[in-house]
Write a protein that holds these residues in place. Structure first.
Motif, short mmCIF file in Angstrom:
data_model
loop_
_atom_site.label_atom_id
_atom_site.label_comp_id
_atom_site.label_asym_id
_atom_site.label_seq_id
_atom_site.Cartn_x
_atom_site.Cartn_y
_atom_site.Cartn_z
N HIS A 133 37.22 -55.32 2.87
CA HIS A 133 37.33 -56.76 2.76
C HIS A 133 36.26 -57.43 3.61
CE1 HIS A 133 41.37 -56.15 0.99
NE2 HIS A 133 41.41 -55.14 1.84
N VAL A 134 35.66 -58.50 3.09
CA VAL A 134 34.58 -59.21 3.79
C VAL A 134 34.85 -60.71 3.75
CG1 VAL A 134 32.12 -59.76 3.78
CG2 VAL A 134 32.87 -57.43 3.24
N ALA A 135 34.60 -61.37 4.87
CA ALA A 135 34.64 -62.84 4.92
C ALA A 135 33.43 -63.30 5.71
CB ALA A 135 35.93 -63.33 5.58
N ARG A 136 32.89 -64.46 5.31
CA ARG A 136 31.68 -64.99 5.93
C ARG A 136 31.94 -66.38 6.50
NH1 ARG A 136 27.88 -61.49 4.65
NH2 ARG A 136 28.25 -60.16 2.83
N PHE A 137 31.22 -66.69 7.59
CA PHE A 137 31.39 -67.96 8.28
C PHE A 137 30.02 -68.53 8.62
CE2 PHE A 137 34.81 -65.01 9.36
CZ PHE A 137 35.89 -65.70 8.87
N PRO A 138 29.85 -69.84 8.52
CA PRO A 138 28.54 -70.44 8.80
C PRO A 138 28.21 -70.40 10.28
CG PRO A 138 30.19 -72.14 8.45
CD PRO A 138 30.86 -70.83 8.12
N GLY A 139 26.92 -70.39 10.56
CA GLY A 139 26.47 -70.52 11.94
C GLY A 139 26.62 -71.95 12.42
N ALA A 140 26.45 -72.12 13.72
CA ALA A 140 26.54 -73.47 14.29
C ALA A 140 25.43 -74.34 13.70
CB ALA A 140 26.42 -73.40 15.81
N PRO A 141 25.71 -75.63 13.47
CA PRO A 141 24.72 -76.48 12.80
C PRO A 141 23.54 -76.88 13.68
CG PRO A 141 26.69 -77.73 13.36
CD PRO A 141 27.00 -76.30 13.66
N LEU A 142 23.67 -76.74 15.01
CA LEU A 142 22.61 -77.16 15.93
C LEU A 142 22.09 -75.97 16.72
CD1 LEU A 142 24.24 -80.43 17.33
CD2 LEU A 142 22.56 -80.23 15.48
N ARG A 143 20.82 -76.03 17.10
CA ARG A 143 20.27 -75.03 18.00
C ARG A 143 20.94 -75.14 19.36
NH1 ARG A 143 15.31 -72.60 16.42
NH2 ARG A 143 14.56 -73.41 14.42
N SER A 144 21.07 -74.01 20.04
CA SER A 144 21.76 -74.02 21.32
C SER A 144 20.93 -73.26 22.36
CB SER A 144 23.13 -73.34 21.17
OG SER A 144 23.84 -73.33 22.38
N PRO A 145 20.93 -73.71 23.62
CA PRO A 145 20.18 -72.98 24.65
C PRO A 145 20.85 -71.65 24.97
CG PRO A 145 21.41 -74.80 25.62
CD PRO A 145 21.55 -74.94 24.14
#
Length: 260
Positions: A109-121
């Motif tokens: 089973h596989v599920a995917r999630f988006p990355g954060a919308p902003l760049r982060s330090p």
């Protein structure tokens, strides 16, 4: 039964910066894990000799089954894109997570999630703080038949962005609740110490610092068990973070006792 999680750093040694297949084989083979969750895994990347690292690890472990789940097509830190569908990126360099097991697998089973919308330090050794683009994340789960019956095991690598990784962890555990128990989540959660247990409600199977590998000060790599349906598992009898010659993380190894 031994379960383990290991952030591979795509098989690279922090001592000389090289990726050597024989070192990786020796490192993971010494763990003697029945189920091994992998993070920062390459497939077809120039930097790691265009190897399928999940397949290399499976061979070293004597695994009956294995699977790689790409999080992105391309190379994080350089150029990459999200997957449009699960079989995207075939024949292209990919990067993600892997799961290998000596136990028979009933289903994947596989599920995917988006990355954060902003760049982060983020602090990068040798370069200081850099504002990095977060990549999408993936969780790969297998329903296996272990010595005590059916068990769901999952591998993931969560965002380095504070708060976003908490949101992802809650999404991951919600996804896993739809699979048979007992349920164990293995991975680099980018959350320190006891925080994953607090935000998820799942119980930690082992508390040991895992990062950085040379002198570990913080636990980023975790093994969590869902408190619902945990009665099917025997007690944990040993927790180890052995020294290996690969990666800037140490693997976390959890051993269960009792008779199967």
């Amino acid at each position: 039964m031994r379960l383990a999680t290991f952030n591979l750093l795509h098989g690279r040694s922090v001592h000389d910066g090289l990726v050597v297949g024989e070192r990786l084989v020796a490192a993971v083979g010494a763990l003697d894990a029945d189920v091994l969750a992998l993070q920062e895994v390459d497939r077809g990347q120039t930097r790691s000799g265009e190897l399928d690292l999940t397949a290399v690890v499976a061979g070293a472990c004597g695994a009956e089954a294995y699977r790689f789940a790409p999080a992105v097509v391309g190379t994080p830190g350089e150029r990459f894109r999200s997957l449009d569908h699960d079989d995207d990126g075939v024949g292209e360099p990919c990067y993600g997570v892997g799961l290998v097991t000596r136990f028979p697998v009933r289903s994947w089973h596989v599920a995917r999630f988006p990355g954060a919308p902003l760049r982060s330090p983020v602090y990068v050794p040798g370069s200081g703080f850099m504002r990095l683009r977060d990549e999408p994340r993936v969780v790969l789960a297998a329903v296996v038949v272990g010595p005590w019956g059916e068990l769901t095991v999952a591998a993931t690598h969560l965002s380095f962005v504070p708060g976003w990784n908490v949101w992802q962890l809650r999404r991951v555990t919600r996804f896993l609740r739809g699979l048979p128990g007992p349920r164990v989540l293995l991975g680099d959660l980018n959350l320190p110490g006891g925080l994953p247990g607090l935000v998820s409600g799942w119980r930690s199977l082992g508390r040991r610092p895992t990062y950085p590998a040379v002198r570990p000060r913080v636990q980023l790599d975790h093994a969590l068990v869902d408190r619902r349906g945990v009665g099917g598992l025997p007690p944990v009898v040993a927790v180890r973070t052995p020294v290996v010659g690969v990666s800037d993380h140490r693997p976390l190894v959890v051993e269960f006792g009792g008779r199967g």
